[in-house]
Design a protein around this motif. Structure first.
Motif, PDB file in Angstrom:
ATOM      1  N   PRO A  70      31.481  42.744   6.457  1.00 17.35           N
ATOM      2  CA  PRO A  70      32.872  42.725   5.986  1.00 17.35           C
ATOM      3  C   PRO A  70      32.944  43.318   4.581  1.00 17.35           C
ATOM      4  N   PRO A  71      34.131  43.661   4.111  1.00 17.32           N
ATOM      5  CA  PRO A  71      34.268  44.086   2.719  1.00 17.32           C
ATOM      6  C   PRO A  71      33.772  42.967   1.794  1.00 17.32           C
ATOM      7  N   GLU A  72      33.051  43.355   0.732  1.00 14.10           N
ATOM      8  CA  GLU A  72      32.440  42.334  -0.117  1.00 14.10           C
ATOM      9  C   GLU A  72      33.398  41.895  -1.222  1.00 14.10           C
ATOM     10  N   VAL A  73      34.502  41.329  -0.778  1.00 16.32           N
ATOM     11  CA  VAL A  73      35.552  40.852  -1.684  1.00 16.32           C
ATOM     12  C   VAL A  73      35.543  39.328  -1.633  1.00 16.32           C
ATOM     13  N   GLY A  74      35.554  38.679  -2.794  1.00 12.74           N
ATOM     14  CA  GLY A  74      35.578  37.213  -2.825  1.00 12.74           C
ATOM     15  C   GLY A  74      34.407  36.646  -2.043  1.00 12.74           C
ATOM     16  N   VAL A  75      34.678  35.656  -1.194  1.00  9.67           N
ATOM     17  CA  VAL A  75      33.609  35.023  -0.419  1.00  9.67           C
ATOM     18  C   VAL A  75      33.081  35.963   0.677  1.00  9.67           C
ATOM     19  N   GLY A  76      33.761  37.085   0.893  1.00  2.88           N
ATOM     20  CA  GLY A  76      33.248  38.120   1.802  1.00  2.88           C
ATOM     21  C   GLY A  76      31.860  38.597   1.389  1.00  2.88           C
ATOM     22  N   ALA A  77      31.557  38.561   0.087  1.00  4.28           N
ATOM     23  CA  ALA A  77      30.229  38.971  -0.401  1.00  4.28           C
ATOM     24  C   ALA A  77      29.158  37.991   0.087  1.00  4.28           C
ATOM     25  N   ALA A  78      29.513  36.703   0.156  1.00  7.44           N
ATOM     26  CA  ALA A  78      28.554  35.704   0.651  1.00  7.44           C
ATOM     27  C   ALA A  78      28.357  35.863   2.159  1.00  7.44           C
ATOM     28  N   VAL A  79      29.444  36.180   2.878  1.00 10.44           N
ATOM     29  CA  VAL A  79      29.329  36.399   4.327  1.00 10.44           C
ATOM     30  C   VAL A  79      28.427  37.606   4.587  1.00 10.44           C
ATOM     31  N   ALA A  80      28.634  38.687   3.840  1.00 13.22           N
ATOM     32  CA  ALA A  80      27.806  39.885   4.007  1.00 13.22           C
ATOM     33  C   ALA A  80      26.341  39.557   3.709  1.00 13.22           C
ATOM     34  N   ASP A  81      26.111  38.755   2.674  1.00 16.87           N
ATOM     35  CA  ASP A  81      24.750  38.335   2.314  1.00 16.87           C
ATOM     36  C   ASP A  81      24.087  37.586   3.469  1.00 16.87           C
ATOM     37  N   ARG A  82      24.810  36.628   4.078  1.00 19.35           N
ATOM     38  CA  ARG A  82      24.216  35.850   5.183  1.00 19.35           C
ATOM     39  C   ARG A  82      23.965  36.731   6.402  1.00 19.35           C
ATOM     40  N   LEU A  83      24.870  37.665   6.680  1.00 23.62           N
ATOM     41  CA  LEU A  83      24.684  38.546   7.836  1.00 23.62           C
ATOM     42  C   LEU A  83      23.482  39.462   7.617  1.00 23.62           C
ATOM     43  N   ARG A  84      23.322  39.979   6.386  1.00 26.03           N
ATOM     44  CA  ARG A  84      22.162  40.831   6.088  1.00 26.03           C
ATOM     45  C   ARG A  84      20.862  40.070   6.283  1.00 26.03           C
ATOM     46  N   ARG A  85      20.835  38.833   5.789  1.00 27.80           N
ATOM     47  CA  ARG A  85      19.611  38.037   5.928  1.00 27.80           C
ATOM     48  C   ARG A  85      19.330  37.739   7.398  1.00 27.80           C
ATOM     49  N   ALA A  86      20.399  37.433   8.143  1.00 25.46           N
ATOM     50  CA  ALA A  86      20.218  37.137   9.573  1.00 25.46           C
ATOM     51  C   ALA A  86      19.684  38.370  10.295  1.00 25.46           C
ATOM     52  N   ALA A  87      20.185  39.543   9.942  1.00 25.55           N
ATOM     53  CA  ALA A  87      19.720  40.772  10.592  1.00 25.55           C
ATOM     54  C   ALA A  87      18.272  41.062  10.193  1.00 25.55           C
ATOM     55  N   ALA A  88      17.940  40.808   8.922  1.00 24.82           N
ATOM     56  CA  ALA A  88      16.573  41.068   8.451  1.00 24.82           C
ATOM     57  C   ALA A  88      15.578  40.136   9.142  1.00 24.82           C
ATOM     58  N   ALA A  89      16.026  38.929   9.493  1.00 22.41           N
ATOM     59  CA  ALA A  89      15.142  37.957  10.131  1.00 22.41           C
ATOM     60  C   ALA A  89      14.990  38.236  11.621  1.00 22.41           C
ATOM     61  N   SER A  90      15.759  39.159  12.140  1.00 25.68           N
ATOM     62  CA  SER A  90      15.824  39.380  13.585  1.00 25.68           C
ATOM     63  C   SER A  90      14.793  40.378  14.103  1.00 25.68           C
ATOM     64  N   HIS A  91      13.908  40.873  13.207  1.00 23.35           N
ATOM     65  CA  HIS A  91      12.971  41.901  13.693  1.00 23.35           C
ATOM     66  C   HIS A  91      11.664  41.302  14.168  1.00 23.35           C
ATOM     67  N   PRO A 150      15.286  35.005   4.575  1.00 24.32           N
ATOM     68  CA  PRO A 150      16.216  35.543   5.563  1.00 24.32           C
ATOM     69  C   PRO A 150      16.416  34.584   6.724  1.00 24.32           C
ATOM     70  N   ALA A 151      15.317  34.012   7.216  1.00 27.93           N
ATOM     71  CA  ALA A 151      15.380  33.207   8.438  1.00 27.93           C
ATOM     72  C   ALA A 151      16.251  31.963   8.272  1.00 27.93           C
ATOM     73  N   HIS A 152      16.581  31.596   7.020  1.00 24.90           N
ATOM     74  CA  HIS A 152      17.438  30.432   6.808  1.00 24.90           C
ATOM     75  C   HIS A 152      18.792  30.572   7.444  1.00 24.90           C
ATOM     76  N   TYR A 153      19.230  31.794   7.585  1.00 30.16           N
ATOM     77  CA  TYR A 153      20.611  31.985   7.987  1.00 30.16           C
ATOM     78  C   TYR A 153      20.720  32.678   9.344  1.00 30.16           C
ATOM     79  N   ALA A 154      19.634  32.670  10.103  1.00 33.67           N
ATOM     80  CA  ALA A 154      19.616  33.458  11.336  1.00 33.67           C
ATOM     81  C   ALA A 154      19.969  32.644  12.566  1.00 33.67           C
TER      82      ALA A 154
END
Ligand code: TXA
Ligand code: MG
Length: 307
Positions: free
Chosen positions: A286-307, A205-209
């Motif tokens: 964001p909606p997980e359409v096209g590269v939106g799925a990768a953006v959602a993935d990075r945001l989730r990891r960033a949020a998970a690393a934030s605790h 997760p912390a890779h993208y935070a």
């Protein structure tokens, strides 16, 4: 410079890479030192073309199929390691991640050098990836010998990674090449392993935070969340979903694009900009359409690393 174990940062269509001669232990080792990256986190070997890659490594059939369809481009394939490359590139594994980047400057650099370049993203370990030459200079300063400036990266998030050795193949990291596109390009099955702990080694997760704490909220609770966190005394920044009203209590607001391609292109620049002004960043998936799925993935990891 590269031939003497030096480090050259170069643009790719995804993010900037920090390159060294992939055949030299000293250069590859310097990448880990400069990035402050643990040695067991493997790097990607970059080639000028599929033909060049085939001179250096043996490719399983799935990598050939995918490579013919997507290279040069934002796809990385995990294949068997080659004894011609420094074992440090593989971080202790017997496999190797390979790709042909789409940016013409990257390919020209590798073609002129004549050997593959080992390169991770050109940021310090744990920071968001750089999408401009300026980001690289800010992160790495004089630790890098040369920064090749190719402008802002077009894709903006790291390449899609597929393990081409397993049966079925496994999607290890989401990127702008989607699972559907991968499946359409090969006769073999590929399963999504990008959400599980068994994904690519080093996709922590912390890779993208960003440095600020990132908080994910539902779109319709955006304004309340900003108000609540600001009331606790934090400087709140907003990665505002398109069309939502600007939250008055945010000290810095970046309105997101609804086009997933633009969203991905601007994501890391936006996170860096918010980092400079805020303690907390509020965002929605964001909606997980096209590269939106990768953006959602990075945001989730960033949020998970934030605790
Ligand atoms: O778009 C990109 O892929 C960028 C540009 C510079 O090419 N590079 C990049 O590198 O994102 P880096 O080091 O930040 O991420 C590479 C990831 C590693 O974290 C790891 O997850 C995966 O690639 N990887 C490398 N070798 C692997 C292997 N042998 N098996 C599985 N995953 C591997
Ligand atoms: Mg990285």
């Amino acid at each position: 410079m590269l031939g003497a174990g030096g480090l050259v940062a170069f643009p790719t269509e995804t993010v900037y890479g920090l390159g060294a001669d992939a055949t030299r232990d000293d250069g590859v080792e310097r990448i880990f030192r400069v990035k402050r990256r643990p040695l067991r986190h493997p790097l990607i070997a970059h080639f000028a073309s599929l033909a060049m890659m085939r001179d250096w490594v043996e490719l399983p059939p799935m990598a050939v199929e995918l490579g013919e369809r997507f290279w040069p481009g934002p796809l990385t394939c995990v294949v068997r390691r080659s004894a011609r490359l420094s074992p440090l590139v593989s971080g202790g594994l017997d496999t190797l991640a390979v790709r042909v980047p789409g940016h013409p400057l990257a390919r020209a650099l590798i073609a002129a050098f004549g050997s593959p370049l080992a390169a991770p993203s050109a940021n310090r370990f744990g920071r968001v990836s750089p999408t401009s030459a300026e980001h690289v200079r800010t992160d790495l300063g004089s630790d890098v010998d040369f920064v090749l400036d190719g402008g802002a990266c077009e894709v903006g998030v790291e390449s899609t990674i597929v393990d081409c050795l397993s049966e079925p193949g496994r999607l290890l990291r989401r990127g702008s090449v989607t699972l559907d596109e991968l499946c359409a390009a090969t006769t073999r099955a590929i399963e999504d392993a990008s959400d599980t702990a068994s994904g690519a080694p080093g996709t922590l997760p912390a890779h993208y935070a960003p440095e600020a704490r990132l908080v994910l909220v539902e779109r319709d609770q955006f304004a309340e969340a900003v108000a609540r966190i600001a009331a606790q005394g934090a400087r709140v920044g907003a990665l505002l979903p398109p069309g939502r009203p600007r939250p008055a209590q945010a000290v810095h607001v970046i309105e997101l694009e609804s086009d997933p391609i633009l969203l991905a292109r601007n994501l890391y620049r936006s996170l860096r900009e918010l980092d400079a002004h805020c303690d907390v960043i509020v965002a929605s998936l964001p909606p997980e359409v096209g590269v939106g799925a990768a953006v959602a993935d990075r945001l989730r990891r960033a949020a998970a690393a934030s605790h």
